[in-house]
Scaffold this motif. Structure first.
Motif, PDB file in Angstrom:
ATOM      1  N   ILE A 126      35.680  48.297  48.927  1.00  0.00           N
ATOM      2  CA  ILE A 126      35.794  46.901  48.493  1.00  0.00           C
ATOM      3  C   ILE A 126      37.126  46.705  47.779  1.00  0.00           C
ATOM      4  O   ILE A 126      37.585  47.585  47.050  1.00  0.00           O
ATOM      5  CB  ILE A 126      34.618  46.494  47.573  1.00  0.00           C
ATOM      6  CG1 ILE A 126      34.685  44.994  47.258  1.00  0.00           C
ATOM      7  CG2 ILE A 126      34.587  47.328  46.303  1.00  0.00           C
ATOM      8  CD1 ILE A 126      33.444  44.454  46.591  1.00  0.00           C
ATOM      9  N   SER A 127      37.744  45.569  48.016  1.00  0.00           N
ATOM     10  CA  SER A 127      39.029  45.262  47.413  1.00  0.00           C
ATOM     11  C   SER A 127      38.865  44.291  46.253  1.00  0.00           C
ATOM     12  O   SER A 127      37.849  43.591  46.136  1.00  0.00           O
ATOM     13  CB  SER A 127      39.962  44.636  48.453  1.00  0.00           C
ATOM     14  OG  SER A 127      39.477  43.353  48.822  1.00  0.00           O
ATOM     15  N   ALA A 128      39.880  44.254  45.414  1.00  0.00           N
ATOM     16  CA  ALA A 128      39.880  43.295  44.319  1.00  0.00           C
ATOM     17  C   ALA A 128      39.867  41.859  44.838  1.00  0.00           C
ATOM     18  O   ALA A 128      39.241  40.979  44.256  1.00  0.00           O
ATOM     19  CB  ALA A 128      41.101  43.517  43.432  1.00  0.00           C
ATOM     20  N   VAL A 168      52.226  46.185  34.758  1.00  0.00           N
ATOM     21  CA  VAL A 168      51.797  44.787  34.802  1.00  0.00           C
ATOM     22  C   VAL A 168      50.682  44.682  35.830  1.00  0.00           C
ATOM     23  O   VAL A 168      50.856  45.051  36.986  1.00  0.00           O
ATOM     24  CB  VAL A 168      52.967  43.853  35.177  1.00  0.00           C
ATOM     25  CG1 VAL A 168      52.469  42.416  35.338  1.00  0.00           C
ATOM     26  CG2 VAL A 168      54.066  43.924  34.122  1.00  0.00           C
ATOM     27  N   HIS A 169      49.531  44.201  35.390  1.00  0.00           N
ATOM     28  CA  HIS A 169      48.368  44.054  36.261  1.00  0.00           C
ATOM     29  C   HIS A 169      48.043  42.576  36.459  1.00  0.00           C
ATOM     30  O   HIS A 169      48.320  41.749  35.584  1.00  0.00           O
ATOM     31  CB  HIS A 169      47.139  44.721  35.634  1.00  0.00           C
ATOM     32  CG  HIS A 169      47.186  46.218  35.627  1.00  0.00           C
ATOM     33  ND1 HIS A 169      47.392  46.967  36.752  1.00  0.00           N
ATOM     34  CD2 HIS A 169      47.020  47.107  34.609  1.00  0.00           C
ATOM     35  CE1 HIS A 169      47.359  48.258  36.441  1.00  0.00           C
ATOM     36  NE2 HIS A 169      47.144  48.375  35.143  1.00  0.00           N
ATOM     37  N   HIS A 170      47.386  42.283  37.583  1.00  0.00           N
ATOM     38  CA  HIS A 170      46.926  40.919  37.813  1.00  0.00           C
ATOM     39  C   HIS A 170      45.703  40.951  38.713  1.00  0.00           C
ATOM     40  O   HIS A 170      45.369  41.980  39.316  1.00  0.00           O
ATOM     41  CB  HIS A 170      48.041  40.082  38.456  1.00  0.00           C
ATOM     42  CG  HIS A 170      48.290  40.440  39.890  1.00  0.00           C
ATOM     43  ND1 HIS A 170      47.655  39.790  40.949  1.00  0.00           N
ATOM     44  CD2 HIS A 170      49.085  41.384  40.475  1.00  0.00           C
ATOM     45  CE1 HIS A 170      48.057  40.315  42.091  1.00  0.00           C
ATOM     46  NE2 HIS A 170      48.920  41.290  41.835  1.00  0.00           N
ATOM     47  N   LEU A 171      45.034  39.815  38.809  1.00  0.00           N
ATOM     48  CA  LEU A 171      44.003  39.622  39.822  1.00  0.00           C
ATOM     49  C   LEU A 171      44.221  38.258  40.441  1.00  0.00           C
ATOM     50  O   LEU A 171      44.139  37.230  39.761  1.00  0.00           O
ATOM     51  CB  LEU A 171      42.591  39.710  39.238  1.00  0.00           C
ATOM     52  CG  LEU A 171      41.474  39.490  40.285  1.00  0.00           C
ATOM     53  CD1 LEU A 171      41.540  40.551  41.383  1.00  0.00           C
ATOM     54  CD2 LEU A 171      40.094  39.497  39.638  1.00  0.00           C
ATOM     55  N   VAL A 200      44.702  44.688  39.850  1.00  0.00           N
ATOM     56  CA  VAL A 200      43.637  45.557  39.363  1.00  0.00           C
ATOM     57  C   VAL A 200      42.628  45.778  40.478  1.00  0.00           C
ATOM     58  O   VAL A 200      42.562  45.027  41.449  1.00  0.00           O
ATOM     59  CB  VAL A 200      42.918  44.974  38.126  1.00  0.00           C
ATOM     60  CG1 VAL A 200      43.873  44.860  36.951  1.00  0.00           C
ATOM     61  CG2 VAL A 200      42.259  43.641  38.437  1.00  0.00           C
ATOM     62  N   GLY A 201      41.828  46.811  40.325  1.00  0.00           N
ATOM     63  CA  GLY A 201      40.795  47.075  41.305  1.00  0.00           C
ATOM     64  C   GLY A 201      39.581  46.196  41.119  1.00  0.00           C
ATOM     65  O   GLY A 201      39.507  45.338  40.221  1.00  0.00           O
ATOM     66  N   ALA A 202      38.594  46.448  41.968  1.00  0.00           N
ATOM     67  CA  ALA A 202      37.408  45.590  42.004  1.00  0.00           C
ATOM     68  C   ALA A 202      36.591  45.653  40.726  1.00  0.00           C
ATOM     69  O   ALA A 202      36.002  44.654  40.301  1.00  0.00           O
ATOM     70  CB  ALA A 202      36.545  45.987  43.202  1.00  0.00           C
ATOM     71  N   VAL A 203      36.529  46.832  40.091  1.00  0.00           N
ATOM     72  CA  VAL A 203      35.683  46.978  38.894  1.00  0.00           C
ATOM     73  C   VAL A 203      36.195  46.124  37.744  1.00  0.00           C
ATOM     74  O   VAL A 203      35.443  45.357  37.135  1.00  0.00           O
ATOM     75  CB  VAL A 203      35.585  48.457  38.475  1.00  0.00           C
ATOM     76  CG1 VAL A 203      34.963  48.588  37.086  1.00  0.00           C
ATOM     77  CG2 VAL A 203      34.741  49.233  39.493  1.00  0.00           C
ATOM     78  N   ILE A 204      37.474  46.249  37.416  1.00  0.00           N
ATOM     79  CA  ILE A 204      38.035  45.437  36.331  1.00  0.00           C
ATOM     80  C   ILE A 204      38.055  43.969  36.731  1.00  0.00           C
ATOM     81  O   ILE A 204      37.751  43.078  35.919  1.00  0.00           O
ATOM     82  CB  ILE A 204      39.444  45.924  35.968  1.00  0.00           C
ATOM     83  CG1 ILE A 204      39.413  47.388  35.520  1.00  0.00           C
ATOM     84  CG2 ILE A 204      40.044  45.040  34.868  1.00  0.00           C
ATOM     85  CD1 ILE A 204      38.473  47.663  34.380  1.00  0.00           C
ATOM     86  N   LEU A 247      43.752  36.846  35.984  1.00  0.00           N
ATOM     87  CA  LEU A 247      44.116  37.869  35.010  1.00  0.00           C
ATOM     88  C   LEU A 247      45.593  38.229  35.101  1.00  0.00           C
ATOM     89  O   LEU A 247      46.142  38.399  36.181  1.00  0.00           O
ATOM     90  CB  LEU A 247      43.283  39.135  35.283  1.00  0.00           C
ATOM     91  CG  LEU A 247      43.802  40.431  34.619  1.00  0.00           C
ATOM     92  CD1 LEU A 247      43.510  40.421  33.123  1.00  0.00           C
ATOM     93  CD2 LEU A 247      43.199  41.655  35.280  1.00  0.00           C
ATOM     94  N   LEU A 248      46.234  38.362  33.941  1.00  0.00           N
ATOM     95  CA  LEU A 248      47.582  38.913  33.842  1.00  0.00           C
ATOM     96  C   LEU A 248      47.571  39.861  32.650  1.00  0.00           C
ATOM     97  O   LEU A 248      47.275  39.458  31.527  1.00  0.00           O
ATOM     98  CB  LEU A 248      48.620  37.815  33.640  1.00  0.00           C
ATOM     99  CG  LEU A 248      50.068  38.290  33.578  1.00  0.00           C
ATOM    100  CD1 LEU A 248      50.482  38.927  34.906  1.00  0.00           C
ATOM    101  CD2 LEU A 248      51.017  37.146  33.210  1.00  0.00           C
ATOM    102  N   GLY A 249      47.841  41.131  32.925  1.00  0.00           N
ATOM    103  CA  GLY A 249      47.799  42.126  31.851  1.00  0.00           C
ATOM    104  C   GLY A 249      49.070  42.936  31.799  1.00  0.00           C
ATOM    105  O   GLY A 249      49.832  43.012  32.759  1.00  0.00           O
ATOM    106  N   ALA A 250      49.305  43.546  30.652  1.00  0.00           N
ATOM    107  CA  ALA A 250      50.459  44.427  30.485  1.00  0.00           C
ATOM    108  C   ALA A 250      50.068  45.626  29.635  1.00  0.00           C
ATOM    109  O   ALA A 250      49.454  45.463  28.570  1.00  0.00           O
ATOM    110  CB  ALA A 250      51.615  43.676  29.839  1.00  0.00           C
ATOM    111  N   VAL A 251      50.414  46.805  30.129  1.00  0.00           N
ATOM    112  CA  VAL A 251      50.190  48.059  29.402  1.00  0.00           C
ATOM    113  C   VAL A 251      51.541  48.563  28.919  1.00  0.00           C
ATOM    114  O   VAL A 251      52.497  48.649  29.691  1.00  0.00           O
ATOM    115  CB  VAL A 251      49.535  49.115  30.318  1.00  0.00           C
ATOM    116  CG1 VAL A 251      49.403  50.450  29.594  1.00  0.00           C
ATOM    117  CG2 VAL A 251      48.187  48.622  30.795  1.00  0.00           C
TER     118      VAL A 251
END
Length: 281
Positions: free
Chosen positions: A45-47, A230-233, A261-265, A273-277
């Motif tokens: 499964i994909s995000a 940098v993450h997003h959905l 991000v993957g499907a779980v997050i 979603l826009l994230g930064a680590v």
């Protein structure tokens, strides 16, 4: 046989496949339950499928891997020549994944150290990379664990979501905080803190929230050598634009990963979603 410490993590680390292959990192998949289908993250499964399901208000939940899945992963790694394993996982506050790994470690064919990093996404991924690099240098199990824990202690994760509703549904943020955000029509900036998701700031519009997220990341990065993810959905333009601005503003930037991000997050944050680590070296 020479000592070989292998690194195992889980699918929420969101490490690029080529990076895992280069460092010999194994990722155990979590499960996304879409309707009545249980599907492995990363392969089944994909995000993007999760984002579409959420937009249609379909039921989407997640579950940990069973101990038997970890047991099989540990067995394969041992068969490949590992004499010890360091197993690094997402925060136990989010998932029972750590507990499943601990159960499996008891009967593993080689010694296994299971670590709750308190992290998720590339915050976890950077910990796994630090552990892999230490293992490649011939470090002991204790030293490999210490390298991962040091990286975790210095790493920060911040993210913006269009709504807190998905986090509330999954129990990842308090109902009171979620309702307050909705009532005030604010756009939240969240922080991963102590293995939990906490509200950091409330901003009035999406554009101001994303601009504020950028300022927080730049301030946290400082002037030293730092890796960024940098993450997003379902928001690739947002992610690309933020990454471009960070490249311009961080002269000591090391690695910069940009990924969905993957499907779980994704199931817990929702589209937008826009994230930064931020992970100093």
């Amino acid at each position: 046989m020479s000592r070989h410490v292998a690194i195992v993590t889980d699918s929420t680390a969101y490490l690029p496949q080529r990076t895992m292959e280069r460092h010999g990192i194994t990722a155990v998949p979590l499960t996304v339950v879409l309707g009545d289908q249980a599907l492995e993250e990363g392969t089944e499964i994909s995000a993007r499928s999760v984002a579409l399901a959420l937009q249609k208000r379909k039921s989407v939940t997640t579950s940990r891997p069973g101990p038997e899945v970890f047991a099989e992963a540990y067995r394969k790694v041992a068969q490949a020549g590992a004499t010890a394993i360091v197993s690094l996982h997402l925060s136990a506050e989010f998932s029972g994944t750590y507990d499943a790994a601990v159960l499996a470690a008891k009967d593993a064919p080689v010694p296994v150290r299971v670590v709750d990093t308190g992290m998720v996404a590339m915050a976890l991924g950077f910990c796994a990379l630090a552990a892999a690099e230490a293992a490649e240098a011939g470090d002991s199990v204790d030293e490999v664990v210490a390298a991962a824990e040091k990286r975790a202690a210095g790493t920060s994760a911040y993210f913006y979501v269009d709504t807190l509703d998905y986090l509330r549904r999954g129990g990842r943020i308090g109902a009171a905080q979620a309702l307050l955000g909705s009532a005030l029509a604010v756009k939240p900036i969240l922080k991963l803190d102590g293995g939990r998701i906490d509200m950091l700031e409330k901003v009035r519009t999406a554009s101001k929230a994303i601009a504020r997220l950028e300022e927080i990341v730049v301030a946290r990065a400082g002037t030293g050598r730092v890796d960024i993810a940098v993450h997003h959905l379902a928001a690739p333009e947002r992610a690309s634009a933020l990454a471009d601005r960070l490249r311009e503003r961080l002269p000591a930037l090391g690695e910069l990963h940009v990924s969905e991000v993957g499907a779980v997050i994704g199931a817990h944050t929702g589209p937008g979603l826009l994230g930064a680590v931020v992970s100093p070296r």
